[in-house]
Design a protein around this motif. Structure first.
Motif, PDB file in Angstrom:
ATOM      1  N   ASN A 145      -8.375   8.345 -15.551  1.00  0.00           N
ATOM      2  CA  ASN A 145      -7.565   7.155 -15.274  1.00  0.00           C
ATOM      3  C   ASN A 145      -7.103   7.084 -13.829  1.00  0.00           C
ATOM      4  O   ASN A 145      -6.029   6.570 -13.530  1.00  0.00           O
ATOM      5  CB  ASN A 145      -6.355   7.075 -16.218  1.00  0.00           C
ATOM      6  N   THR A 195      -9.804   3.880 -24.727  1.00  0.00           N
ATOM      7  CA  THR A 195     -10.990   3.147 -25.154  1.00  0.00           C
ATOM      8  C   THR A 195     -10.813   2.468 -26.503  1.00  0.00           C
ATOM      9  O   THR A 195     -11.753   1.903 -27.034  1.00  0.00           O
ATOM     10  CB  THR A 195     -12.203   4.096 -25.219  1.00  0.00           C
ATOM     11  N   LYS A 209     -12.855   7.565 -13.776  1.00  0.00           N
ATOM     12  CA  LYS A 209     -12.539   6.697 -14.905  1.00  0.00           C
ATOM     13  C   LYS A 209     -11.928   7.495 -16.050  1.00  0.00           C
ATOM     14  O   LYS A 209     -10.935   7.083 -16.642  1.00  0.00           O
ATOM     15  CB  LYS A 209     -13.785   5.946 -15.378  1.00  0.00           C
ATOM     16  N   HIS A 233     -14.182  -0.047  -9.353  1.00  0.00           N
ATOM     17  CA  HIS A 233     -13.001   0.446  -8.651  1.00  0.00           C
ATOM     18  C   HIS A 233     -13.251   1.868  -8.155  1.00  0.00           C
ATOM     19  O   HIS A 233     -12.886   2.218  -7.031  1.00  0.00           O
ATOM     20  CB  HIS A 233     -11.787   0.392  -9.574  1.00  0.00           C
ATOM     21  N   GLU A 246      -9.724   2.167 -12.417  1.00  0.00           N
ATOM     22  CA  GLU A 246      -9.685   1.236 -13.541  1.00  0.00           C
ATOM     23  C   GLU A 246     -11.058   0.916 -14.113  1.00  0.00           C
ATOM     24  O   GLU A 246     -11.185   0.570 -15.271  1.00  0.00           O
ATOM     25  CB  GLU A 246      -9.015  -0.067 -13.099  1.00  0.00           C
ATOM     26  N   SER A 247     -12.103   1.033 -13.277  1.00  0.00           N
ATOM     27  CA  SER A 247     -13.456   0.687 -13.698  1.00  0.00           C
ATOM     28  C   SER A 247     -14.448   1.410 -12.799  1.00  0.00           C
ATOM     29  O   SER A 247     -14.059   2.042 -11.816  1.00  0.00           O
ATOM     30  CB  SER A 247     -13.675  -0.828 -13.578  1.00  0.00           C
ATOM     31  N   GLY A 248     -15.722   1.272 -13.137  1.00  0.00           N
ATOM     32  CA  GLY A 248     -16.759   1.860 -12.296  1.00  0.00           C
ATOM     33  C   GLY A 248     -16.769   1.253 -10.903  1.00  0.00           C
ATOM     34  O   GLY A 248     -16.962   1.951  -9.907  1.00  0.00           O
TER      35      GLY A 248
END
Length: 93
Positions: free
Chosen positions: A20, A80, A17, A27, A23-25
């Motif tokens: 990059n 963020t 994460k 993913h 995209e998310s935890g």
């Protein structure tokens, strides 16, 4: 690309994460469990795998290298940042 972390190690899922590469935890979990992530050329299937300085993480042809203990001078993190933040609302709190 080099990705700085503040400590001496970071878990693989968190690093994906941060860099990059996910995209998310969720993913990140999906990428790791499907065998789509390599660390130093070896497939890793554990989100909790600890990465240390100079570890190379690859996902779908993109490689990121862990840089441990780096001091960041960046105070703005675009990933963020909250686009709805209104500085006038918080100025005098």
């Amino acid at each position: 690309m080099d990705v700085a972390i503040s400590g001496e190690s970071i878990k693989l899922g968190q690093f994906l994460k941060l860099a990059n590469l996910a995209e998310s935890g969720g993913h990140a979990k999906e990428l790791i469990s499907s065998g789509g992530v390599t660390v130093n050329g070896e497939v890793v299937t554990s989100r909790g795998h600890l990465l240390v300085d100079a570890d190379r993480v690859a996902v779908a042809g993109t490689t990121a290298t862990v840089v441990a203990g780096a001091e960041s001078t960046d105070y703005f993190d675009e990933r963020t940042a909250n686009d709805d933040f209104d500085p006038e609302k918080w100025r005098n709190m």
